[in-house]
Scaffold this motif. Structure first.
Motif, PDB file in Angstrom:
ATOM      1  N   GLY A  59      -6.789   4.351  -1.501  1.00 31.66           N
ATOM      2  CA  GLY A  59      -7.053   5.788  -1.599  1.00 31.66           C
ATOM      3  C   GLY A  59      -8.454   6.132  -1.118  1.00 31.66           C
ATOM      4  O   GLY A  59      -8.678   7.098  -0.390  1.00 31.66           O
ATOM      5  N   ARG A  60      -9.417   5.309  -1.507  1.00 31.49           N
ATOM      6  CA  ARG A  60     -10.806   5.535  -1.099  1.00 31.49           C
ATOM      7  C   ARG A  60     -10.973   5.355   0.405  1.00 31.49           C
ATOM      8  O   ARG A  60     -11.691   6.115   1.051  1.00 31.49           O
ATOM      9  CB  ARG A  60     -11.693   4.532  -1.804  1.00 31.49           C
ATOM     10  N   SER A  61     -10.311   4.343   0.963  1.00 37.16           N
ATOM     11  CA  SER A  61     -10.418   4.092   2.404  1.00 37.16           C
ATOM     12  C   SER A  61      -9.870   5.289   3.185  1.00 37.16           C
ATOM     13  O   SER A  61     -10.467   5.734   4.171  1.00 37.16           O
ATOM     14  CB  SER A  61      -9.662   2.819   2.766  1.00 37.16           C
ATOM     15  N   ILE A  62      -8.751   5.825   2.724  1.00 31.10           N
ATOM     16  CA  ILE A  62      -8.179   7.007   3.386  1.00 31.10           C
ATOM     17  C   ILE A  62      -9.118   8.204   3.206  1.00 31.10           C
ATOM     18  O   ILE A  62      -9.408   8.933   4.156  1.00 31.10           O
ATOM     19  CB  ILE A  62      -6.787   7.325   2.805  1.00 31.10           C
ATOM     20  N   THR A 103      -7.602  -1.331   6.976  1.00 32.21           N
ATOM     21  CA  THR A 103      -8.935  -1.922   6.783  1.00 32.21           C
ATOM     22  C   THR A 103      -9.107  -2.491   5.382  1.00 32.21           C
ATOM     23  O   THR A 103     -10.160  -3.054   5.081  1.00 32.21           O
ATOM     24  CB  THR A 103     -10.045  -0.886   7.015  1.00 32.21           C
ATOM     25  N   THR A 104      -8.126  -2.329   4.509  1.00 31.37           N
ATOM     26  CA  THR A 104      -8.282  -2.766   3.116  1.00 31.37           C
ATOM     27  C   THR A 104      -7.699  -4.150   2.891  1.00 31.37           C
ATOM     28  O   THR A 104      -7.008  -4.693   3.746  1.00 31.37           O
ATOM     29  CB  THR A 104      -7.553  -1.799   2.156  1.00 31.37           C
ATOM     30  N   ARG A 105      -7.986  -4.672   1.690  1.00 26.43           N
ATOM     31  CA  ARG A 105      -7.459  -5.988   1.328  1.00 26.43           C
ATOM     32  C   ARG A 105      -6.202  -5.867   0.468  1.00 26.43           C
ATOM     33  O   ARG A 105      -5.696  -6.851  -0.047  1.00 26.43           O
ATOM     34  CB  ARG A 105      -8.521  -6.754   0.539  1.00 26.43           C
ATOM     35  N   ILE A 131      -7.017   9.922  -5.339  1.00 27.59           N
ATOM     36  CA  ILE A 131      -8.412  10.185  -4.996  1.00 27.59           C
ATOM     37  C   ILE A 131      -8.462  11.579  -4.372  1.00 27.59           C
ATOM     38  O   ILE A 131      -7.632  11.907  -3.517  1.00 27.59           O
ATOM     39  CB  ILE A 131      -8.940   9.171  -3.957  1.00 27.59           C
ATOM     40  N   TRP A 132      -9.434  12.351  -4.793  1.00 31.94           N
ATOM     41  CA  TRP A 132      -9.615  13.682  -4.207  1.00 31.94           C
ATOM     42  C   TRP A 132     -10.758  13.667  -3.206  1.00 31.94           C
ATOM     43  O   TRP A 132     -11.821  13.119  -3.468  1.00 31.94           O
ATOM     44  CB  TRP A 132      -9.927  14.697  -5.303  1.00 31.94           C
ATOM     45  N   THR A 133     -10.543  14.288  -2.070  1.00 31.94           N
ATOM     46  CA  THR A 133     -11.629  14.436  -1.111  1.00 31.94           C
ATOM     47  C   THR A 133     -11.472  15.787  -0.429  1.00 31.94           C
ATOM     48  O   THR A 133     -10.690  16.634  -0.866  1.00 31.94           O
ATOM     49  CB  THR A 133     -11.643  13.270  -0.095  1.00 31.94           C
TER      50      THR A 133
END
Lengths: 383, 383
Positions: free
Chosen positions: A282-285, A311-313, A365-367
């Motif tokens: 969620g953070r990567s997006i 890009t994440t694990r 996650i909010w952005t």
């Protein structure tokens, strides 16, 4: 309302002259008791502002009688003098309120690397103390604004007790925690350890999952003060949920007021193998500048979602990934899904769902989008 | 010049009709031998485009006779059909060139999630093959452009042998590797393992340290082909340095052409405990949107540098950090240093030095500023 919605609290907000434009810049929140329990959560940034270092000590002392908050200067990266200034601020409030300095938390927000004008701040503490009121919560919330366009408050009233709060924050919003100052108050009668548990549980899934621009601040502070004035001790679950609701509401208000944003983006990761995987994805997006630009342009560019996931694990198979934007599954099994022209992105809120097809855990996650206005607001002057 | 600067290579660049605007979109690079050694480095993104998956197989086969590159479509997230298309592209080139398909690498760049128009691409391969020339390197470099405003080539000529290359890339530039396609050629007579060692060493400190916008692509590919046509086998160190120089030059050209950028930013981390620490801190600074906006506004906002350093796990003490911007030590010992008004930021190149005072290792990451033009270019249309 705000921090004075709960019984046992007074507050004030004044213009002390710290901001050159004369706007309100100093807030004081006082717990009048009978109990003065407290919990605090601070920035995970290893470069911590002087008031954070001071307030961490205050929390260790076991009780918090008052919080002094200023906008107009972060008192971060200011060396020993900055720490002395934070201490002197607490001393002044303690003197005026007749409490110990070690019971006074201090929060600052504004430009990093400038010493605060103590010749204005200290008299301001006296002025604020003289204006303390059970109706002062709104003024306190206004006095902590920096680039915020609106002040943020929230209240959850339960049966005989209340949780209320105020927040500031509009930029440098990223997990652990967002650039923000938050003071929550309750008149419930609770011990420090219960407050601490409820506050950490609440911030973990609210403020820690608000990520406007990936930039973590040096000054983030969330305090929860309990006066016990209601004489009621709610059950943990009920209390924790009320704290979570106030944190969630304030977190949403922070995102809605994010600098230059035109879209609020809810990134929901589903079917993850673990909650940590869901949060990482969620953070990567949420931090992908290209996706944030695409959403600004109302372009359902799911390829940028996949490239961010990649890009994440986290556990996933590329050819099992699914992505929905505003309810349309534009990516199925890692490839083209439903017609992207079906996606309606005219409204402010955009909902991105990333289905990892790897388990049953989820996180949101909010952005917000990345806009020319964000660039302007963060390049045209120092903040 | 470009990929045909070295002996033993021909190339062509044509408009096959993949791009709707009729611009060149198909390049062919052929190694005419006698040797057909090769090495490749591919994106670290776990969501890999079909041509990357295909070309990884080609590299395992031990030799590369040709590379087909197209712009106008990334052939990423296109499922089994996308892989078949990459394979069919190699088959067509192999047929025309009289080689095996497993010796033909394929690279694609453009929008993710669209199938390539094979009815245009396959005839294009025939057309390109008919135009192969020892002077075709420039045209090949032009045909792989997407949002690039200029084509990028570089050559290092040594005593009797040469390393040349071409690159495309302007956005989605981030380590491991930048959104870019790079083909390097040399007429030196070298084995695969030497090429591989030299290429990995070079990309690790060049392309991998170019970070325009923190967004890692699904298609990044760097290929190094050796024809042996010069009949010279240089020593490893000399050869590796020549490859590094070409990679460094092309990497710089990528940054200078980054979408919407008005400043090229050299982030140099010094006195780190380890090289990994230096890279982690450099990347954190280079990806800080607030700092990138500040530099766009010619504001030497060192507080944003410190807040970025603070988010890393690197070894440092906050009160020993020093930061110089364009030669002025605006932050000393974690606090205010020299007068920030002394910093001259009028020029395109900006040099940020972060001194961790924790050791003797160093690393340099290149990035650029964040501008309204970047937002426009990445929101106004799909890319």
């Amino acid at each position: 309302m705000s921090v004075t919605a709960a019984q046992g609290f007074t507050a004030a907000g004044i213009a002390a002259g710290i901001k050159e434009n004369g706007n309100p810049d100093l807030a004081l929140v006082v717990n009048t008791g009978p109990r003065r329990a407290a919990a605090g959560v601070f920035t995970a940034n290893r470069v911590k502002a002087a008031p954070v270092l001071w307030s961490e000590q205050v929390l260790k002392s076991g009780q918090v009688s008052a919080v002094v908050l200023n906008s107009g200067g972060a008192n971060a990266c200011t060396g020993p003098k900055g720490f002395q200034d934070a201490h002197a601020t607490a001393e002044k409030a303690a003197e005026v309120l007749g409490r110990g300095a070690i019971e006074v938390a201090v929060c600052s927000t504004g430009l990093i690397g400038l010493l605060l004008p103590m010749d204005k701040l200290l008299p301001g503490v006296e002025t604020a103390a003289a204006q303390l009121s059970e109706h002062g919560g709104e003024k306190a919330a206004i006095a902590i604004k920096t680039t915020d366009t609106v002040h943020k408050t929230s209240v959850v009233a339960k049966d005989g007790w209340t949780v209320g709060g105020m927040a500031k924050g509009a930029g440098m919003l990223a997990p652990g925690l967002a650039t923000m100052l938050v003071v929550l108050t309750t008149d419930a009668d609770l011990e420090n350890d219960v407050l601490d548990k409820a506050l950490r549980a609440a911030t973990r899934t609210t403020f820690d999952r608000v990520d406007s621009d990936g930039c973590m601040s040096t000054n983030d502070t969330v305090l929860l003060l309990a006066s016990g004035a209601a004489g009621v001790t709610p059950g943990y679950e009920e209390f924790a949920e009320a704290v979570r609701q106030v944190c969630d509401d304030l977190g949403q208000q922070l995102i809605r007021d994010a600098e230059g944003a035109s879209k609020d983006i809810k990134v929901e990761v589903i079917n993850a193998a673990t909650e940590d995987d869901a949060v990482e994805v969620g953070r990567s997006i949420a931090r992908n500048n290209l996706l944030k630009c695409a959403i600004h342009g109302e372009d359902p560019n799911w390829g940028r979602v996949l490239s961010a996931i990649g890009t994440t694990r986290a556990a996933f198979e590329p050819d099992r990934l699914n992505v929905a934007i505003n309810g349309v599954w534009v990516c199925k099994n890692g490839g083209v899904g439903e017609d992207r022209d079906k996606v309606d992105m005219r409204y402010r809120e955009v909902h991105v769902v990333a289905d990892l097809a790897a388990g049953s855990e989820t996180a949101t996650i909010w952005t917000n989008d990345l806009t020319a206005d964000y660039v302007h607001e963060n390049s045209a002057y120092s903040s």
